[in-house]
Design a protein around this motif. Structure first.
Motif, PDB file in Angstrom:
ATOM      1  N   MET A   1       0.836  -1.190   0.000  1.00  0.00           N
ATOM      2  CA  MET A   1       0.000   0.000   0.000  1.00  0.00           C
ATOM      3  C   MET A   1       0.877   1.249   0.000  1.00  0.00           C
ATOM      4  SD  MET A   1      -2.885   1.235   2.747  1.00  0.00           S
ATOM      5  CE  MET A   1      -4.110   0.138   2.050  1.00  0.00           C
ATOM      6  N   ARG A   2       0.499   2.229  -0.806  1.00  0.00           N
ATOM      7  CA  ARG A   2       1.245   3.472  -0.929  1.00  0.00           C
ATOM      8  C   ARG A   2       0.348   4.617  -0.429  1.00  0.00           C
ATOM      9  NH1 ARG A   2       5.370   2.963  -4.844  1.00  0.00           N
ATOM     10  NH2 ARG A   2       5.037   5.041  -5.733  1.00  0.00           N
ATOM     11  N   ILE A   3       0.814   5.333   0.590  1.00  0.00           N
ATOM     12  CA  ILE A   3      -0.002   6.365   1.234  1.00  0.00           C
ATOM     13  C   ILE A   3       0.770   7.674   1.261  1.00  0.00           C
ATOM     14  CG2 ILE A   3      -1.188   7.069   3.351  1.00  0.00           C
ATOM     15  CD1 ILE A   3      -1.459   4.115   4.060  1.00  0.00           C
ATOM     16  N   GLY A   4       0.104   8.747   0.821  1.00  0.00           N
ATOM     17  CA  GLY A   4       0.659  10.077   0.954  1.00  0.00           C
ATOM     18  C   GLY A   4       0.122  10.738   2.218  1.00  0.00           C
ATOM     19  N   VAL A   5       0.999  11.263   3.047  1.00  0.00           N
ATOM     20  CA  VAL A   5       0.620  11.857   4.331  1.00  0.00           C
ATOM     21  C   VAL A   5       0.974  13.337   4.330  1.00  0.00           C
ATOM     22  CG1 VAL A   5       0.978  11.839   6.826  1.00  0.00           C
ATOM     23  CG2 VAL A   5       1.001   9.684   5.546  1.00  0.00           C
ATOM     24  N   VAL A   6      -0.024  14.179   4.596  1.00  0.00           N
ATOM     25  CA  VAL A   6       0.220  15.617   4.687  1.00  0.00           C
ATOM     26  C   VAL A   6      -0.489  16.158   5.923  1.00  0.00           C
ATOM     27  CG1 VAL A   6      -1.733  16.213   3.165  1.00  0.00           C
ATOM     28  CG2 VAL A   6       0.158  17.830   3.463  1.00  0.00           C
ATOM     29  N   VAL A   7       0.209  16.999   6.667  1.00  0.00           N
ATOM     30  CA  VAL A   7      -0.290  17.558   7.917  1.00  0.00           C
ATOM     31  C   VAL A   7      -0.400  19.072   7.775  1.00  0.00           C
ATOM     32  CG1 VAL A   7       0.162  17.844  10.394  1.00  0.00           C
ATOM     33  CG2 VAL A   7       0.826  15.714   9.228  1.00  0.00           C
ATOM     34  N   ASN A   8      -1.553  19.621   8.147  1.00  0.00           N
ATOM     35  CA  ASN A   8      -1.696  21.069   8.269  1.00  0.00           C
ATOM     36  C   ASN A   8      -1.326  21.423   9.706  1.00  0.00           C
ATOM     37  OD1 ASN A   8      -2.418  23.709   8.572  1.00  0.00           O
ATOM     38  ND2 ASN A   8      -4.509  23.478   7.845  1.00  0.00           N
ATOM     39  N   PRO A   9      -0.130  21.943   9.959  1.00  0.00           N
ATOM     40  CA  PRO A   9       0.348  22.095  11.343  1.00  0.00           C
ATOM     41  C   PRO A   9      -0.411  23.134  12.152  1.00  0.00           C
ATOM     42  CG  PRO A   9       1.862  23.138   9.810  1.00  0.00           C
ATOM     43  CD  PRO A   9       0.860  22.397   8.970  1.00  0.00           C
ATOM     44  N   GLY A  62       7.912  17.861   3.703  1.00  0.00           N
ATOM     45  CA  GLY A  62       8.875  18.235   4.732  1.00  0.00           C
ATOM     46  C   GLY A  62       8.244  18.862   5.960  1.00  0.00           C
ATOM     47  N   ALA A  63       8.995  18.834   7.070  1.00  0.00           N
ATOM     48  CA  ALA A  63       8.516  19.404   8.327  1.00  0.00           C
ATOM     49  C   ALA A  63       8.115  20.867   8.128  1.00  0.00           C
ATOM     50  CB  ALA A  63       9.619  19.295   9.380  1.00  0.00           C
ATOM     51  N   PRO A  64       7.032  21.274   8.782  1.00  0.00           N
ATOM     52  CA  PRO A  64       6.214  20.547   9.765  1.00  0.00           C
ATOM     53  C   PRO A  64       4.980  19.882   9.163  1.00  0.00           C
ATOM     54  CG  PRO A  64       5.595  22.848   9.804  1.00  0.00           C
ATOM     55  CD  PRO A  64       6.641  22.725   8.723  1.00  0.00           C
ATOM     56  N   MET A  65       5.046  19.503   7.896  1.00  0.00           N
ATOM     57  CA  MET A  65       3.860  19.016   7.196  1.00  0.00           C
ATOM     58  C   MET A  65       3.822  17.490   7.054  1.00  0.00           C
ATOM     59  SD  MET A  65       3.216  21.940   4.276  1.00  0.00           S
ATOM     60  CE  MET A  65       1.653  21.187   3.786  1.00  0.00           C
ATOM     61  N   PRO A  83       7.774  22.899   2.541  1.00  0.00           N
ATOM     62  CA  PRO A  83       6.975  24.124   2.452  1.00  0.00           C
ATOM     63  C   PRO A  83       7.802  25.280   1.917  1.00  0.00           C
ATOM     64  CG  PRO A  83       6.719  23.072   4.609  1.00  0.00           C
ATOM     65  CD  PRO A  83       7.848  22.375   3.919  1.00  0.00           C
ATOM     66  N   ASP A  84       7.107  26.241   1.318  1.00  0.00           N
ATOM     67  CA  ASP A  84       7.809  27.389   0.733  1.00  0.00           C
ATOM     68  C   ASP A  84       8.342  28.352   1.778  1.00  0.00           C
ATOM     69  OD1 ASP A  84       7.637  26.667  -1.910  1.00  0.00           O
ATOM     70  OD2 ASP A  84       5.700  27.639  -2.224  1.00  0.00           O
ATOM     71  N   GLY A  85       7.706  28.415   2.948  1.00  0.00           N
ATOM     72  CA  GLY A  85       8.130  29.362   3.976  1.00  0.00           C
ATOM     73  C   GLY A  85       7.906  28.811   5.361  1.00  0.00           C
ATOM     74  N   ASP A  86       8.123  29.678   6.364  1.00  0.00           N
ATOM     75  CA  ASP A  86       7.944  29.248   7.750  1.00  0.00           C
ATOM     76  C   ASP A  86       6.478  28.966   8.062  1.00  0.00           C
ATOM     77  OD1 ASP A  86      10.655  29.469   8.215  1.00  0.00           O
ATOM     78  OD2 ASP A  86      10.512  31.545   8.928  1.00  0.00           O
ATOM     79  N   ASP A  87       5.577  29.774   7.500  1.00  0.00           N
ATOM     80  CA  ASP A  87       4.153  29.567   7.706  1.00  0.00           C
ATOM     81  C   ASP A  87       3.576  28.821   6.513  1.00  0.00           C
ATOM     82  OD1 ASP A  87       4.005  30.852  10.192  1.00  0.00           O
ATOM     83  OD2 ASP A  87       3.870  32.813   9.245  1.00  0.00           O
ATOM     84  N   THR A  88       3.045  27.650   6.739  1.00  0.00           N
ATOM     85  CA  THR A  88       2.523  26.836   5.645  1.00  0.00           C
ATOM     86  C   THR A  88       1.218  27.421   5.119  1.00  0.00           C
ATOM     87  OG1 THR A  88       1.325  25.397   7.187  1.00  0.00           O
ATOM     88  CG2 THR A  88       3.588  24.790   6.608  1.00  0.00           C
ATOM     89  N   THR A  89       0.908  27.120   3.866  1.00  0.00           N
ATOM     90  CA  THR A  89      -0.262  27.673   3.201  1.00  0.00           C
ATOM     91  C   THR A  89      -1.005  26.582   2.444  1.00  0.00           C
ATOM     92  OG1 THR A  89       0.915  28.166   1.141  1.00  0.00           O
ATOM     93  CG2 THR A  89       0.983  29.857   2.880  1.00  0.00           C
ATOM     94  N   HIS A  94      -1.508  21.889  -1.723  1.00  0.00           N
ATOM     95  CA  HIS A  94      -1.750  21.547  -3.127  1.00  0.00           C
ATOM     96  C   HIS A  94      -0.533  20.862  -3.740  1.00  0.00           C
ATOM     97  CE1 HIS A  94      -4.930  24.987  -3.472  1.00  0.00           C
ATOM     98  NE2 HIS A  94      -5.378  23.959  -2.814  1.00  0.00           N
ATOM     99  N   ARG A  95       0.653  21.429  -3.524  1.00  0.00           N
ATOM    100  CA  ARG A  95       1.869  20.872  -4.101  1.00  0.00           C
ATOM    101  C   ARG A  95       2.116  19.462  -3.576  1.00  0.00           C
ATOM    102  NH1 ARG A  95       6.092  24.104  -1.953  1.00  0.00           N
ATOM    103  NH2 ARG A  95       7.534  22.893  -3.225  1.00  0.00           N
ATOM    104  N   ALA A  96       1.914  19.270  -2.286  1.00  0.00           N
ATOM    105  CA  ALA A  96       2.145  17.954  -1.698  1.00  0.00           C
ATOM    106  C   ALA A  96       1.206  16.912  -2.291  1.00  0.00           C
ATOM    107  CB  ALA A  96       1.961  18.030  -0.177  1.00  0.00           C
ATOM    108  N   VAL A  97      -0.075  17.238  -2.362  1.00  0.00           N
ATOM    109  CA  VAL A  97      -1.051  16.273  -2.852  1.00  0.00           C
ATOM    110  C   VAL A  97      -0.802  15.947  -4.321  1.00  0.00           C
ATOM    111  CG1 VAL A  97      -3.508  15.876  -3.296  1.00  0.00           C
ATOM    112  CG2 VAL A  97      -2.763  16.922  -1.136  1.00  0.00           C
TER     113      VAL A  97
END
Length: 360
Positions: A1-9, A62-65, A83-89, A94-97
């Motif tokens: 199984m292949r799973i993509g994991v993304v966290v909105n910190p 990448g961290a923190p996502m 992420p592009d910056g310190d504060d994720t958006t 979108h890029r991760a997914v």
């Protein structure tokens, strides 16, 4: 199984400090001392996933996502970007997914709230140059937001892992979101943002619905049963709002108010304000969310484990709402407290009438 994991910190960051959401309020939430909720929810889900599907191949951002939480669970993930910056958006999500889809994942497992769900669904609906335009990559949410109106979330972080490890088919489900400024003003108008493919499992929750039936009698019953010297912690929602009116004041419709001996001690309180105002004897009055059955963990994060542990719990609801939901649920961020709360409890459905309901 292949799973993509993304966290909105930052998901759920504004909840316990009384902001009823995080959209546009990140700086204010941090200034009030808010602690991140999503990372711990991610760790819980991934720890359970490691026990259920230790051989799964995980992709993340990448961290923190996601990267830190995935590694802490014992996986060796492929980190596809940062992420592009310190504060994720939303753009980072979108890029991760889209990167996950390019790597042919079987599931996108995300940690966040309704806004994150909408971002993930939007990214999944955007064709990639290297993706199959007829692909039905499913998504599944680990609930971490203040408001969770969409039917794409599992009931708890652990349930999300079970579903991710065992699902065999998917179906289309709705992604809903609300305007948080309207929400803070007491107006709730869920809007359909997307329709997404989601794993089919009993542990998935339904979209929120409005429970019907008069609640005046039960509100009067609660008011008449109040005791001198007891602090009443009154949760959000229309049913408990009727209790507040029966006590003689117009409370905050989506906030937590405290009342004792005829006096309103706190209006629309944060976790810290509630804790400061508690007395020697306290009762928290809550009503389950229609369609889902949650009494703690959805829409009332100010009622934290620290608050709940100092209170007796009184649940109130109309008969029609209980008929609709069948069982009650809790998701307090404290698994030990969740376990303590589970079992059969009395729910006030009228001036004196009560019904036994199970918290599962």
């Amino acid at each position: 199984m292949r799973i993509g994991v993304v966290v909105n910190p930052i998901a759920g960051l504004g909840g316990r400090v009384g902001l009823k959401g995080t959209d546009g309020k990140v700086a204010e939430a941090r200034a009030r001392g808010a602690e991140p909720r999503a990372p711990d929810r991610a760790r819980r889900a991934l720890a359970e996933l490691a026990s259920r599907a230790p051989d799964a191949t995980l992709f993340t951002w990448g961290a923190p996502m996601g990267a830190e939480a995935v590694r802490e669970a014992g996986f060796d993930p492929a980190v596809l970007g940062t992420p592009d910056g310190d504060d994720t958006t939303a753009a980072d999500t979108h890029r991760a997914v889209r990167a996950f889809v390019e790597h042919d994942v079987d599931l996108v497992l995300f940690v966040g709230g309704d806004g994150t769900a909408a971002d993930v669904a939007e990214a999944l609906s955007t064709p990639n140059a290297n993706s199959d335009p007829d692909s039905k990559t499913p998504m599944l949410g680990v609930p971490a937001g203040v408001k969770v109106y969409s039917s794409v979330f599992a009931v708890s972080p652990e349930d999300a892992a079970v579903v991710a490890a065992t699902f065999t088919r998917v179906e289309e489900r709705e992604v809903m979101d609300i305007d948080e400024d309207e929400y803070r003003a007491g107006e709730v108008h869920p809007e359909l943002r997307a329709v997404a493919w989601v794993p089919v499992a009993e542990d998935l929750q339904s979209s929120k619905q409005t429970g019907g039936g008069s609640v005046e009698a039960l509100a009067e019953g609660v008011a008449q049963g109040t005791r001198e010297g007891v602090t009443y912690v009154l949760g959000p929602g229309s049913t408990v709002g009727a209790v507040k009116r029966a006590l003689g004041f117009e409370g905050s419709p989506l906030g937590v108010d405290l009342w004792r001996d005829g006096e309103v001690l706190v209006r629309d309180g944060s976790e810290a304000e509630i804790l400061d105002a508690l007395g020697e004897e306290n009762v928290v009055v809550v009503s389950p969310i229609g369609g889902q059955g949650f009494v703690f963990g959805r829409g009332n994060p100010q009622l934290s484990p620290a608050v709940i542990r100092q209170c007796d719990v009184q649940v109130v609801a109309s008969r029609s709402k209980l008929d609709d939901i069948g069982v009650l649920r809790v998701d307090t961020d404290d698994p030990d407290l969740d376990e303590d709360l589970r079992g059969w409890t009395r729910v006030r459905v009228g001036r004196v009438e009560q019904r036994m309901m199970e918290i599962v």
